[in-house]
Design a protein around this motif. Sequence first.
Motif, PDB file in Angstrom:
ATOM      1  N   LEU A  34       0.820  -1.209   0.000  1.00  0.00           N
ATOM      2  CA  LEU A  34       0.000   0.000   0.000  1.00  0.00           C
ATOM      3  C   LEU A  34       0.854   1.260   0.000  1.00  0.00           C
ATOM      4  CD1 LEU A  34      -2.791  -1.094   2.503  1.00  0.00           C
ATOM      5  CD2 LEU A  34      -2.974  -0.896   0.031  1.00  0.00           C
ATOM      6  N   LYS A  91       3.603   1.592  -1.594  1.00  0.00           N
ATOM      7  CA  LYS A  91       3.974   1.748  -3.005  1.00  0.00           C
ATOM      8  C   LYS A  91       2.810   2.338  -3.801  1.00  0.00           C
ATOM      9  CE  LYS A  91       5.702  -0.946  -6.945  1.00  0.00           C
ATOM     10  NZ  LYS A  91       6.092  -2.309  -7.404  1.00  0.00           N
ATOM     11  N   ILE A  92       1.597   1.819  -3.545  1.00  0.00           N
ATOM     12  CA  ILE A  92       0.404   2.300  -4.248  1.00  0.00           C
ATOM     13  C   ILE A  92       0.138   3.764  -3.902  1.00  0.00           C
ATOM     14  CG2 ILE A  92      -2.115   2.067  -4.363  1.00  0.00           C
ATOM     15  CD1 ILE A  92      -1.715  -0.962  -4.031  1.00  0.00           C
ATOM     16  N   ASN A 137       2.737   6.103  -5.567  1.00  0.00           N
ATOM     17  CA  ASN A 137       2.455   6.208  -7.001  1.00  0.00           C
ATOM     18  C   ASN A 137       1.233   7.081  -7.263  1.00  0.00           C
ATOM     19  OD1 ASN A 137       2.841   5.209  -9.877  1.00  0.00           O
ATOM     20  ND2 ASN A 137       0.761   4.476  -9.479  1.00  0.00           N
ATOM     21  N   LYS A 185      -9.487   1.924  -2.221  1.00  0.00           N
ATOM     22  CA  LYS A 185      -8.847   0.952  -3.106  1.00  0.00           C
ATOM     23  C   LYS A 185      -9.762  -0.227  -3.418  1.00  0.00           C
ATOM     24  CE  LYS A 185      -5.142   0.025  -5.449  1.00  0.00           C
ATOM     25  NZ  LYS A 185      -5.901  -0.734  -6.456  1.00  0.00           N
ATOM     26  N   GLU A 218      -2.042  -3.818  -6.754  1.00  0.00           N
ATOM     27  CA  GLU A 218      -1.651  -2.909  -7.836  1.00  0.00           C
ATOM     28  C   GLU A 218      -2.393  -3.196  -9.126  1.00  0.00           C
ATOM     29  OE1 GLU A 218       2.779  -1.671  -7.783  1.00  0.00           O
ATOM     30  OE2 GLU A 218       2.763  -3.774  -7.173  1.00  0.00           O
TER      31      GLU A 218
END
Length: 349
Positions: free
Chosen positions: A286, A288-289, A292, A314, A339
């Motif tokens: 999460l 990383k998400i 981004n 999400k 992702e």
Amino acid sequence: MYDNSESCVKIDGEQTKYFTNNIGVKQGEVLSPILFNLFINDLPGCLSDKDSPVINDSTVKCLLYADDLVIMSTSKSGIQQKFDELGEYCKKWRLHVNTDKTMVMEIANNSKVSKNADIKFNGEYIAYTKSYKYLGVIFDACNNFSIARNNMYERGHKALFKLKSVVDREFFSPKTSNLVQEDYQIKHILLRQPFEWQPKVPDRPHKSANGTVKQICRNSVQGKQLIVDERGYVCNRSDIDIGGCCRTELSSTSKHSCDTCKRSSCCVIYEYCVSCCLGPDKRPLLQKILTNARETLDIALGSASNHFDLCLAKCRTSSQSVQHENSYRNSLLKHCYGENPPELQPLSS
């Protein structure tokens, strides 16, 4: 507009021949809500005044907004009578009530809130709830508006970033340095925005000096059968306490449950998707998400300020879940916290 109206049906990419349509209105037609309001204009007059609340010397039997109806009474017998009268009205005019989206909520102080309303509509028991969202506002059975206040604050917070992004793109040319600078500022704000990974509410409530226990949880609110709270607990809707928290002492309540979820990070049921997403082991994914989303100015995800909000957003179905028009990429596994979008499910031929 409706003289010689014709329609067709599209199935698996193939279109049928046009046929005459003598009923209904066109999809998205602005006349639809107006005609519906005219059609049910006499509904309040068909409901009795029995035990109806009085506000500013006016008897209020119900609230009507488009196709949303709220029936009010100061007694259980009054509500049941109005439900019976509504059933007769719908039978007369061939209207269908979606009981899956119909709930009963009793508003009282903490000590008097019922656990079961025992209200029926056309012989079918209507589910009881302790909180309900009406026209965007969350109402609580204990007259506690802290959940509604927090919900409005966070929605406004997200809307602010979204509005700023829309205004920038509307009034500045993509070729100008102004837009680049504004996008940079939005990204800078998002990247510096604090994020809370740990829930503010402990697993077990703390007792005050006088022995009372008060704990308020944010939860997914709208689930018909299941609710997930911000601590990651999933429970039956009937098993949430007066503060909106799942009752952890019940065997049916589970924490960070990935039931109905697959290794693809996609789940069948929304509440289990959120609960699984709230697991501590999902934090690297999460993170990383989130990074981004903020880098790419994805406001829906990037403006989330805590783990719970991020998982709520999400796991909702989005454009990634859709394959073609109203067809999902996977009709079952459409709630994903990972992702990648749901695995593509071939259209039936």
